[in-house]
Scaffold this active site. Structure first.
Site, PDB file in Angstrom:
ATOM      1  N   HIS A  19       0.815  -1.213   0.000  1.00 47.50           N
ATOM      2  CA  HIS A  19       0.000   0.000   0.000  1.00 47.50           C
ATOM      3  C   HIS A  19       0.851   1.267   0.000  1.00 47.50           C
ATOM      4  O   HIS A  19       0.403   2.313  -0.456  1.00 47.50           O
ATOM      5  CB  HIS A  19      -0.984  -0.052   1.174  1.00 47.50           C
ATOM      6  CG  HIS A  19      -1.967  -1.179   1.027  1.00 47.50           C
ATOM      7  ND1 HIS A  19      -2.524  -1.845   2.090  1.00 47.50           N
ATOM      8  CD2 HIS A  19      -2.474  -1.785  -0.094  1.00 47.50           C
ATOM      9  CE1 HIS A  19      -3.340  -2.798   1.639  1.00 47.50           C
ATOM     10  NE2 HIS A  19      -3.313  -2.785   0.318  1.00 47.50           N
ATOM     11  N   SER A  99      -6.567  -2.057  -0.567  1.00 48.66           N
ATOM     12  CA  SER A  99      -6.132  -1.314  -1.759  1.00 48.66           C
ATOM     13  C   SER A  99      -7.250  -0.503  -2.429  1.00 48.66           C
ATOM     14  O   SER A  99      -7.022   0.650  -2.812  1.00 48.66           O
ATOM     15  CB  SER A  99      -5.467  -2.259  -2.761  1.00 48.66           C
ATOM     16  OG  SER A  99      -6.311  -3.347  -3.077  1.00 48.66           O
ATOM     17  N   GLU A 117     -13.734  -8.497  -7.692  1.00 45.04           N
ATOM     18  CA  GLU A 117     -13.541  -9.429  -6.576  1.00 45.04           C
ATOM     19  C   GLU A 117     -14.485 -10.599  -6.823  1.00 45.04           C
ATOM     20  O   GLU A 117     -15.634 -10.395  -7.223  1.00 45.04           O
ATOM     21  CB  GLU A 117     -13.865  -8.716  -5.251  1.00 45.04           C
ATOM     22  CG  GLU A 117     -14.012  -9.604  -4.031  1.00 45.04           C
ATOM     23  CD  GLU A 117     -12.771 -10.437  -3.699  1.00 45.04           C
ATOM     24  OE1 GLU A 117     -11.648  -9.910  -3.711  1.00 45.04           O
ATOM     25  OE2 GLU A 117     -12.941 -11.645  -3.459  1.00 45.04           O
ATOM     26  N   ASN A 142     -13.792 -12.304 -12.653  1.00 48.06           N
ATOM     27  CA  ASN A 142     -12.416 -12.761 -12.527  1.00 48.06           C
ATOM     28  C   ASN A 142     -11.452 -11.604 -12.825  1.00 48.06           C
ATOM     29  O   ASN A 142     -11.486 -11.018 -13.907  1.00 48.06           O
ATOM     30  CB  ASN A 142     -12.203 -13.909 -13.513  1.00 48.06           C
ATOM     31  CG  ASN A 142     -10.862 -14.575 -13.303  1.00 48.06           C
ATOM     32  OD1 ASN A 142      -9.864 -13.917 -12.978  1.00 48.06           O
ATOM     33  ND2 ASN A 142     -10.837 -15.872 -13.479  1.00 48.06           N
ATOM     34  N   GLY A 143     -10.605 -11.306 -11.864  1.00 46.35           N
ATOM     35  CA  GLY A 143      -9.704 -10.172 -12.005  1.00 46.35           C
ATOM     36  C   GLY A 143      -8.728 -10.318 -13.168  1.00 46.35           C
ATOM     37  O   GLY A 143      -8.430  -9.343 -13.869  1.00 46.35           O
ATOM     38  N   ASP A 163      -3.252  -8.470  -7.331  1.00 45.53           N
ATOM     39  CA  ASP A 163      -2.925  -8.892  -5.964  1.00 45.53           C
ATOM     40  C   ASP A 163      -3.663 -10.190  -5.615  1.00 45.53           C
ATOM     41  O   ASP A 163      -4.531 -10.211  -4.747  1.00 45.53           O
ATOM     42  CB  ASP A 163      -3.334  -7.740  -5.020  1.00 45.53           C
ATOM     43  CG  ASP A 163      -3.013  -8.028  -3.572  1.00 45.53           C
ATOM     44  OD1 ASP A 163      -2.185  -8.920  -3.303  1.00 45.53           O
ATOM     45  OD2 ASP A 163      -3.607  -7.362  -2.708  1.00 45.53           O
TER      46      ASP A 163
HETATM   47  N1  SAM Z   1      -5.956  -6.121  -2.927  1.00 47.51           N
HETATM   48  C1  SAM Z   1      -6.499  -6.256  -1.588  1.00 47.51           C
HETATM   49  C2  SAM Z   1      -5.826  -5.262  -0.698  1.00 47.51           C
HETATM   50  O1  SAM Z   1      -4.654  -4.923  -0.928  1.00 47.51           O
HETATM   51  O2  SAM Z   1      -6.481  -4.784   0.239  1.00 47.51           O
HETATM   52  C3  SAM Z   1      -6.330  -7.646  -1.035  1.00 47.51           C
HETATM   53  C4  SAM Z   1      -6.700  -8.752  -1.959  1.00 47.51           C
HETATM   54  S1  SAM Z   1      -6.498 -10.369  -1.340  1.00 47.51           S
HETATM   55  C5  SAM Z   1      -4.777 -10.583  -1.274  1.00 47.51           C
HETATM   56  C6  SAM Z   1      -6.954 -11.326  -2.737  1.00 47.51           C
HETATM   57  C7  SAM Z   1      -8.438 -11.301  -3.065  1.00 47.51           C
HETATM   58  O3  SAM Z   1      -8.631 -11.881  -4.356  1.00 47.51           O
HETATM   59  C8  SAM Z   1      -9.325 -12.104  -2.130  1.00 47.51           C
HETATM   60  O4  SAM Z   1     -10.308 -11.256  -1.597  1.00 47.51           O
HETATM   61  C9  SAM Z   1      -9.956 -13.192  -3.018  1.00 47.51           C
HETATM   62  O5  SAM Z   1     -11.301 -13.469  -2.676  1.00 47.51           O
HETATM   63  C10 SAM Z   1      -9.883 -12.549  -4.373  1.00 47.51           C
HETATM   64  N2  SAM Z   1      -9.832 -13.450  -5.542  1.00 47.51           N
HETATM   65  C11 SAM Z   1      -9.293 -14.684  -5.647  1.00 47.51           C
HETATM   66  N3  SAM Z   1      -9.289 -15.087  -6.937  1.00 47.51           N
HETATM   67  C12 SAM Z   1      -9.823 -14.068  -7.668  1.00 47.51           C
HETATM   68  C13 SAM Z   1     -10.033 -13.858  -9.056  1.00 47.51           C
HETATM   69  N4  SAM Z   1      -9.693 -14.780  -9.963  1.00 47.51           N
HETATM   70  N5  SAM Z   1     -10.563 -12.681  -9.441  1.00 47.51           N
HETATM   71  C14 SAM Z   1     -10.891 -11.725  -8.541  1.00 47.51           C
HETATM   72  N6  SAM Z   1     -10.712 -11.864  -7.217  1.00 47.51           N
HETATM   73  C15 SAM Z   1     -10.171 -13.011  -6.782  1.00 47.51           C
END
Ligand code: SAM
Length: 279
Positions: A19, A99, A117, A142-143, A163
């Site tokens: 961050h 984030s 998410e 899907n991210g 992330d």
């Molecule tokens: N970026 C956030 C932060 O810095 O506050 C933290 C994210 S955390 C490490 C990872 C997140 O990705 C989780 O909430 C999980 O549910 C989500 N996730 C897992 N696979 C995913 C995908 N293919 N697409 C989107 N989100 C996903």
């Protein structure tokens, strides 16, 4: 499988590094009047209570953000980030900004964000957090796919934060594939990839994969709280930044000695800033 919940880890040393880098990149993007696009592929929920059962169970934030909270000697770059966390608290450290919240709080009216998410319990919290903010869109998608479908942005400038939880080993390959797709469409964008060091060979897979893409200007920033180990547990984390703002390398070299000493008072920490591929 979506078992990872960021609420167990919010505000830990890895979040601090991630961050801080995010804040510094956004700060640089704001130096130009023209709007930019922010894509957060794996958003989490946005806001975390540090008194939740999850946060209390691990207590990870105690060795992360809590170590910076009361310091009077923060370098200005670190102070910028801590200030963002202070904005969502009233004096006492109760909440941590993930984030998307950290980024959205720094956007100007001309900037735009897309936050994705997948988790069925986390996505509704993310949507609710940002429902009333005009230039922010949330999607339960899907991210990784967004690097195909949301790029290039109409603003022609911006930052993509990737992330993933890396609970599936395939995430290490998916990150590289997503970068290839994104870069094809938006070669001038800034891409920031977070990675954990649990087993060093997994981290090396991302580095090798990125080297093989032929993409130039890739900076690696890493903070270790303990030496590498093959026992379970995260000993370090890092950010890989493609097309970093020119100031970032010097900023990180300036603040990482401070951050490492404050985050590891037992003096087990170390840091690196190096080019995976230079210009
Ligand atoms: N970026 C956030 C932060 O810095 O506050 C933290 C994210 S955390 C490490 C990872 C997140 O990705 C989780 O909430 C999980 O549910 C989500 N996730 C897992 N696979 C995913 C995908 N293919 N697409 C989107 N989100 C996903």
């Amino acid at each position: 499988m979506l078992s990872y919940r960021h609420s167990f880890h919010a505000g830990n040393h890895a979040d601090v590094l991630k961050h801080l880098v995010l804040t510094l990149i956004l700060e640089t993007l704001k130096q130009k009047e023209k709007g930019f696009f922010y894509l957060d592929t794996h958003s989490g929920v946005g806001r975390y209570s540090l008194s939740s059962a999850e946060a209390e169970k691990t207590g990870e934030y105690v060795e992360g953000i809590a170590r910076l909270w009361d310091r009077c000697d923060l370098p200005e770059e670190v102070a910028l980030y801590v200030q963002e966390i202070k904005k969502i608290n009233r004096g006492k450290l109760r909440y941590y900004a993930g984030s998307p919240l950290l980024a959205v709080n720094q956007l100007r009216p001309q900037d735009r964000a897309l936050l994705t998410e997948l988790h069925p319990a986390d996505y509704p919290l993310l949507r609710q957090e940002f429902a009333k903010i005009q230039n922010v869109t949330t999607k339960r998608e899907n991210g990784f796919q967004q690097l195909k479908s949301a790029l290039p942005p109409k603003e022609k400038r911006g930052l993509v934060l990737i992330d993933p939880p890396y609970e599936l080993k395939e995430d290490y390959e998916l990150v590289v594939k997503a970068i290839i797709e994104g870069y094809k469409r938006f070669a001038t964008g800034i891409y920031a990839i977070w990675y954990p060091v649990v087993l060093r060979q997994h981290t090396k897979r991302i580095i090798r994969g990125l080297q093989e893409t032929g993409i130039r200007k890739i900076l690696q920033i890493e903070l270790s709280v303990r030496p590498d180990s093959d026992q379970r547990g995260m000993t370090a984390s890092g950010m890989i930044v493609i097309n970093p703002p020119w100031q970032l390398e010097a900023q990180m070299k300036k603040v990482l000695p401070y951050l490492t000493s404050v985050l590891t008072p037992e003096k087990t920490g170390s840091w690196t800033v190096e080019w995976i591929t230079p210009e």
